[in-house]
Write a protein that holds these residues in place. Sequence first.
Motif, mmCIF file in Angstrom:
data_model
loop_
_atom_site.group_PDB
_atom_site.id
_atom_site.type_symbol
_atom_site.label_atom_id
_atom_site.label_comp_id
_atom_site.label_asym_id
_atom_site.label_seq_id
_atom_site.Cartn_x
_atom_site.Cartn_y
_atom_site.Cartn_z
ATOM 1 N N SER A 37 25.220 50.249 47.931
ATOM 2 C CA SER A 37 25.203 51.560 46.962
ATOM 3 C C SER A 37 26.885 51.812 46.817
ATOM 4 O O SER A 37 26.599 52.889 46.115
ATOM 5 C CB SER A 37 24.505 52.199 47.788
ATOM 6 N N TRP A 38 27.951 51.214 46.807
ATOM 7 C CA TRP A 38 29.352 51.921 46.547
ATOM 8 C C TRP A 38 29.665 51.241 45.683
ATOM 9 O O TRP A 38 30.449 50.419 45.890
ATOM 10 C CB TRP A 38 30.361 52.085 48.482
ATOM 11 N N GLN A 39 29.191 51.120 44.399
ATOM 12 C CA GLN A 39 29.655 50.705 43.564
ATOM 13 C C GLN A 39 29.843 51.648 42.164
ATOM 14 O O GLN A 39 29.419 52.508 41.707
ATOM 15 C CB GLN A 39 29.111 49.725 43.046
ATOM 16 N N THR A 40 30.614 51.086 41.121
ATOM 17 C CA THR A 40 30.907 52.215 40.294
ATOM 18 C C THR A 40 31.733 50.989 38.393
ATOM 19 O O THR A 40 32.149 50.235 39.430
ATOM 20 C CB THR A 40 31.970 53.199 40.099
ATOM 21 N N MET A 41 31.342 51.445 38.077
ATOM 22 C CA MET A 41 31.880 50.834 36.356
ATOM 23 C C MET A 41 33.341 51.595 36.382
ATOM 24 O O MET A 41 33.513 52.584 36.983
ATOM 25 C CB MET A 41 31.326 51.090 35.248
ATOM 26 N N VAL A 42 34.367 50.231 35.801
ATOM 27 C CA VAL A 42 35.931 51.012 35.829
ATOM 28 C C VAL A 42 35.970 50.731 34.530
ATOM 29 O O VAL A 42 37.177 51.333 33.778
ATOM 30 C CB VAL A 42 36.626 49.533 36.626
ATOM 31 N N ALA A 50 34.424 48.031 40.520
ATOM 32 C CA ALA A 50 34.518 48.759 41.461
ATOM 33 C C ALA A 50 33.318 48.397 42.691
ATOM 34 O O ALA A 50 32.278 49.054 43.127
ATOM 35 C CB ALA A 50 34.873 49.760 41.795
ATOM 36 N N VAL A 52 32.958 47.982 46.976
ATOM 37 C CA VAL A 52 33.223 48.811 48.103
ATOM 38 C C VAL A 52 31.915 48.724 49.899
ATOM 39 O O VAL A 52 31.090 48.711 49.578
ATOM 40 C CB VAL A 52 33.377 50.532 48.369
ATOM 41 N N GLU A 127 40.674 42.143 40.515
ATOM 42 C CA GLU A 127 42.222 42.968 41.315
ATOM 43 C C GLU A 127 41.425 43.759 43.321
ATOM 44 O O GLU A 127 40.305 43.618 43.306
ATOM 45 C CB GLU A 127 41.793 44.420 40.888
ATOM 46 N N ASP A 129 44.010 45.001 44.883
ATOM 47 C CA ASP A 129 44.912 45.966 45.906
ATOM 48 C C ASP A 129 44.914 47.106 46.860
ATOM 49 O O ASP A 129 45.388 47.186 47.479
ATOM 50 C CB ASP A 129 46.400 46.320 44.234
ATOM 51 N N LEU A 130 43.323 47.277 46.528
ATOM 52 C CA LEU A 130 43.200 48.187 47.279
ATOM 53 C C LEU A 130 41.846 47.242 48.432
ATOM 54 O O LEU A 130 41.098 48.305 49.384
ATOM 55 C CB LEU A 130 42.050 49.586 46.414
ATOM 56 N N ARG A 133 43.757 48.792 52.535
ATOM 57 C CA ARG A 133 43.446 49.857 52.492
ATOM 58 C C ARG A 133 41.960 50.361 52.427
ATOM 59 O O ARG A 133 41.204 51.150 53.676
ATOM 60 C CB ARG A 133 44.197 50.738 52.003
ATOM 61 N N HIS A 134 41.096 50.342 51.633
ATOM 62 C CA HIS A 134 39.821 50.355 51.206
ATOM 63 C C HIS A 134 38.814 49.974 51.269
ATOM 64 O O HIS A 134 37.728 50.269 50.483
ATOM 65 C CB HIS A 134 39.953 51.503 49.699
ATOM 66 N N LEU A 136 38.077 48.109 48.815
ATOM 67 C CA LEU A 136 37.511 48.108 47.486
ATOM 68 C C LEU A 136 38.161 47.024 46.425
ATOM 69 O O LEU A 136 39.191 46.464 46.441
ATOM 70 C CB LEU A 136 38.243 49.377 47.297
ATOM 71 N N ILE A 138 38.074 45.349 42.571
ATOM 72 C CA ILE A 138 37.141 45.165 41.292
ATOM 73 C C ILE A 138 37.075 43.560 40.962
ATOM 74 O O ILE A 138 38.259 42.754 40.766
ATOM 75 C CB ILE A 138 38.162 45.623 40.745
#
Lengths: 177, 177
Positions: A37-42, A50, A52, A127, A129-130, A133-134, A136, A138
């Motif tokens: 459920s933890w997704q969003t358009m970027v 993205a 997560v 991507e 890079d996160l 840390r998170h 996340l 992309i």
Amino acid sequence: MDKTIFELAQVYQLLEPGPVLLLATAGRRRPNVMALSWQTMVEFEPPLVACVLGRSDYSFEALQRDGECTLNVPGAELVDTVVACGNHSGRDLDKFAAFGLTPRPAAMVAAPLIDECDASLECRVVERDLVERHGLFIVEVVRAWRRAGQPQRTLHHCGHGTFRIASETLQLPSAMR
Amino acid sequence: MDKTIFELAQVYQLLEPGPVLLLATAGRRRPNVMALSWQTMVEFEPPLVACVLGRSDYSFEALQRDGECTLNVPGAELVDTVVACGNHSGRDLDKFAAFGLTPRPAAMVAAPLIDECDASLECRVVERDLVERHGLFIVEVVRAWRRAGQPQRTLHHCGHGTFRIASETLQLPSAMR
């Protein structure tokens, strides 16, 4: 498979409303699937998304290693399957076999499309890079499949097995993309 | 204001289903508000939320400069207001005044709470590494406000002024958080 390719420029219309997804990876031994459920358009085009993931998710290491996945949009009738996928780990179980999901070969990635879902997006990680840390990632959607007229009823997870179904549609005049 | 504080650990239950949000910033001259569908949870607690803004959004520079915002969850009855906010820029217009929104002082940030929304989250930017490349801010929710029992009908944007309303609720046994 009764799905057809649709325009990458329209992918955001599927993901922007925030439905729960089934994320599938190819895996080393067998394909796996998790509820996400933890997704969003970027970005609109090329469509970037993205995602997560938890570090303890079995799919986390598969996505790290393979750099590819599919994002599949289940209709509301698949709610039991979504919950089952969310409650089991691919470490111990072949979830495709256990929950009656049919993997179909994708065109551009090694991860399978899930036949029972209304739409399926083939994705590559672009991507990281996160990630450390998170959690996340992309991903870029490189091919998009959809069953004609679907999805009409999507599932939205509100925690602890509570879902809302988005179905009633409003159409307002708007200049927004 | 008739909202009360609720647990930060429950914030994800509001945002995970993917509702359209109204993002408010304090601004230099006056507060501003934009419609936002590109958001996802990143961490349960403290609650972290990724928000993707366009570089041309007036709120982009406000969020960059102020490092604070509120995320407000409108009920379905506010759909006209959401569309109006999405179709105008705060560069040219006081959107709070023009669209009948009431700014209320927040407890921890300078950005205002939107009284008409069912829930409001006070947020601080904690991660800017993907702002330049992807417009992706990660904010931490530092205080959460909710009207009792709300929201029950949330708006989910599907592009070009089409919204689905999530209202019908399912409850399944699940070990998922």
